[in-house]
Design a protein around this motif. Structure first.
Motif, mmCIF file in Angstrom:
data_model
loop_
_atom_site.group_PDB
_atom_site.id
_atom_site.type_symbol
_atom_site.label_atom_id
_atom_site.label_comp_id
_atom_site.label_asym_id
_atom_site.label_seq_id
_atom_site.Cartn_x
_atom_site.Cartn_y
_atom_site.Cartn_z
ATOM 1 N N ILE A 5 -1.140 -5.373 -5.762
ATOM 2 C CA ILE A 5 -1.076 -4.962 -7.163
ATOM 3 C C ILE A 5 -2.360 -4.250 -7.562
ATOM 4 O O ILE A 5 -3.460 -4.710 -7.264
ATOM 5 N N THR A 6 -2.191 -3.124 -8.256
ATOM 6 C CA THR A 6 -3.319 -2.356 -8.762
ATOM 7 C C THR A 6 -2.929 -1.754 -10.103
ATOM 8 O O THR A 6 -1.751 -1.751 -10.456
ATOM 9 N N SER A 7 -3.906 -1.260 -10.821
ATOM 10 C CA SER A 7 -3.588 -0.649 -12.114
ATOM 11 C C SER A 7 -2.860 0.681 -11.908
ATOM 12 O O SER A 7 -1.804 0.908 -12.469
ATOM 13 N N ARG A 8 -3.433 1.579 -11.126
ATOM 14 C CA ARG A 8 -2.769 2.844 -10.825
ATOM 15 C C ARG A 8 -3.469 3.529 -9.662
ATOM 16 O O ARG A 8 -4.622 3.243 -9.352
ATOM 17 N N ILE A 9 -2.742 4.428 -9.027
ATOM 18 C CA ILE A 9 -3.304 5.259 -7.974
ATOM 19 C C ILE A 9 -3.106 6.690 -8.436
ATOM 20 O O ILE A 9 -1.984 7.189 -8.481
ATOM 21 N N ASP A 10 -4.194 7.319 -8.827
ATOM 22 C CA ASP A 10 -4.107 8.678 -9.358
ATOM 23 C C ASP A 10 -5.070 9.601 -8.628
ATOM 24 O O ASP A 10 -5.560 9.267 -7.560
ATOM 25 N N SER A 11 -5.352 10.754 -9.209
ATOM 26 C CA SER A 11 -6.202 11.746 -8.546
ATOM 27 C C SER A 11 -7.644 11.276 -8.374
ATOM 28 O O SER A 11 -8.371 11.801 -7.542
ATOM 29 N N LEU A 12 -8.061 10.286 -9.147
ATOM 30 C CA LEU A 12 -9.411 9.719 -9.019
ATOM 31 C C LEU A 12 -9.328 8.353 -8.338
ATOM 32 O O LEU A 12 -9.793 7.344 -8.863
ATOM 33 N N THR A 13 -8.745 8.342 -7.159
ATOM 34 C CA THR A 13 -8.526 7.104 -6.424
ATOM 35 C C THR A 13 -9.850 6.426 -6.101
ATOM 36 O O THR A 13 -10.740 7.033 -5.523
ATOM 37 N N SER A 14 -9.960 5.150 -6.474
ATOM 38 C CA SER A 14 -11.198 4.414 -6.244
ATOM 39 C C SER A 14 -11.261 3.879 -4.814
ATOM 40 O O SER A 14 -10.265 3.876 -4.090
ATOM 41 N N ALA A 15 -12.416 3.400 -4.432
ATOM 42 C CA ALA A 15 -12.603 2.827 -3.087
ATOM 43 C C ALA A 15 -11.726 1.594 -2.905
ATOM 44 O O ALA A 15 -11.207 1.353 -1.805
ATOM 45 N N ILE A 16 -11.534 0.830 -3.963
ATOM 46 C CA ILE A 16 -10.681 -0.363 -3.890
ATOM 47 C C ILE A 16 -9.240 0.055 -3.592
ATOM 48 O O ILE A 16 -8.565 -0.546 -2.748
ATOM 49 N N GLU A 17 -8.775 1.097 -4.286
ATOM 50 C CA GLU A 17 -7.408 1.566 -4.054
ATOM 51 C C GLU A 17 -7.248 2.188 -2.674
ATOM 52 O O GLU A 17 -6.214 2.017 -2.028
ATOM 53 N N LEU A 18 -8.275 2.885 -2.195
ATOM 54 C CA LEU A 18 -8.220 3.435 -0.835
ATOM 55 C C LEU A 18 -8.141 2.319 0.199
ATOM 56 O O LEU A 18 -7.410 2.435 1.191
ATOM 57 N N ALA A 19 -8.866 1.240 -0.028
ATOM 58 C CA ALA A 19 -8.803 0.082 0.876
ATOM 59 C C ALA A 19 -7.404 -0.546 0.832
ATOM 60 O O ALA A 19 -6.867 -0.963 1.867
ATOM 61 N N GLU A 20 -6.826 -0.579 -0.348
ATOM 62 C CA GLU A 20 -5.477 -1.115 -0.501
ATOM 63 C C GLU A 20 -4.463 -0.248 0.259
ATOM 64 O O GLU A 20 -3.554 -0.777 0.912
ATOM 65 N N ILE A 21 -4.625 1.065 0.210
ATOM 66 C CA ILE A 21 -3.746 1.985 0.938
ATOM 67 C C ILE A 21 -3.904 1.783 2.446
ATOM 68 O O ILE A 21 -2.912 1.748 3.185
ATOM 69 N N LYS A 22 -5.141 1.607 2.903
ATOM 70 C CA LYS A 22 -5.370 1.341 4.331
ATOM 71 C C LYS A 22 -4.722 0.021 4.744
ATOM 72 O O LYS A 22 -4.143 -0.079 5.827
ATOM 73 N N ARG A 23 -4.802 -0.986 3.886
ATOM 74 C CA ARG A 23 -4.182 -2.281 4.168
ATOM 75 C C ARG A 23 -2.662 -2.125 4.257
ATOM 76 O O ARG A 23 -2.022 -2.667 5.158
ATOM 77 N N LEU A 24 -2.088 -1.344 3.335
ATOM 78 C CA LEU A 24 -0.649 -1.093 3.348
ATOM 79 C C LEU A 24 -0.235 -0.426 4.660
ATOM 80 O O LEU A 24 0.736 -0.846 5.297
ATOM 81 N N LYS A 25 -0.979 0.598 5.074
ATOM 82 C CA LYS A 25 -0.661 1.301 6.309
ATOM 83 C C LYS A 25 -0.808 0.398 7.534
ATOM 84 O O LYS A 25 -0.031 0.502 8.487
ATOM 85 N N LEU A 26 -1.784 -0.496 7.508
ATOM 86 C CA LEU A 26 -1.958 -1.462 8.593
ATOM 87 C C LEU A 26 -0.760 -2.405 8.672
ATOM 88 O O LEU A 26 -0.231 -2.664 9.753
ATOM 89 N N PHE A 27 -0.320 -2.914 7.526
ATOM 90 C CA PHE A 27 0.849 -3.793 7.492
ATOM 91 C C PHE A 27 2.077 -3.053 8.034
ATOM 92 O O PHE A 27 2.842 -3.624 8.816
ATOM 93 N N LYS A 28 2.264 -1.799 7.627
ATOM 94 C CA LYS A 28 3.403 -1.013 8.096
ATOM 95 C C LYS A 28 3.346 -0.812 9.608
ATOM 96 O O LYS A 28 4.363 -0.896 10.291
ATOM 97 N N LYS A 29 2.147 -0.556 10.122
ATOM 98 C CA LYS A 29 1.976 -0.363 11.564
ATOM 99 C C LYS A 29 2.334 -1.631 12.334
ATOM 100 O O LYS A 29 2.862 -1.567 13.445
ATOM 101 N N LEU A 30 2.076 -2.792 11.733
ATOM 102 C CA LEU A 30 2.390 -4.079 12.361
ATOM 103 C C LEU A 30 3.806 -4.559 12.037
ATOM 104 O O LEU A 30 4.170 -5.692 12.340
ATOM 105 N N ASN A 31 4.605 -3.675 11.398
ATOM 106 C CA ASN A 31 5.988 -3.993 11.004
ATOM 107 C C ASN A 31 6.089 -5.179 10.057
ATOM 108 O O ASN A 31 7.031 -5.965 10.127
ATOM 109 N N ILE A 32 5.112 -5.305 9.180
ATOM 110 C CA ILE A 32 5.132 -6.332 8.140
ATOM 111 C C ILE A 32 5.500 -5.629 6.830
ATOM 112 O O ILE A 32 4.818 -4.694 6.422
ATOM 113 N N PRO A 33 6.589 -6.048 6.183
ATOM 114 C CA PRO A 33 7.009 -5.374 4.955
ATOM 115 C C PRO A 33 5.975 -5.516 3.839
ATOM 116 O O PRO A 33 5.500 -6.628 3.563
#
Length: 91
Positions: A5-33
């Motif tokens: 959960i985050t407030s928003r992901i927009d054109s001024l993506t913060s470092a916290i949101e970028l880390a969240e996106i990396k975490r999402l991609k890691l979960f997807k790579k490991l086939n975790i929904p």
């Protein structure tokens, strides 16, 4: 299913949101929904999500419950749909 959960992901993506996106991609790579839930609505959010490669993995409750499909429709088309809704009373 894991939800990040985050407030928003927009054109001024913060470092916290970028880390969240990396975490999402890691979960997807490991086939975790997993999905990201953004709480604030941002007009061009679908465009930004597509650029970041996460458009299929982000949910925005406002867009969902208002049945907006901003990824395909122009602003004019969205306004037309809203104003022509029979359930809407215009005063």
């Amino acid at each position: 299913m894991h939800y990040f959960i985050t407030s928003r992901i927009d054109s001024l993506t913060s470092a916290i949101e970028l880390a969240e996106i990396k975490r999402l991609k890691l979960f997807k790579k490991l086939n975790i929904p997993a999905k990201i839930v953004t709480l604030d609505y941002f007009r061009y959010q679908c465009k930004i999500w597509k650029e970041l490669g996460i458009s299929n993995d982000v949910i925005n409750p406002i867009e969902y419950f208002q049945k907006f499909d901003t990824s395909k429709d122009s602003t004019h088309d969205v306004l037309k749909k809203v104003l022509n809704d029979k359930k809407l009373t215009i005063r």
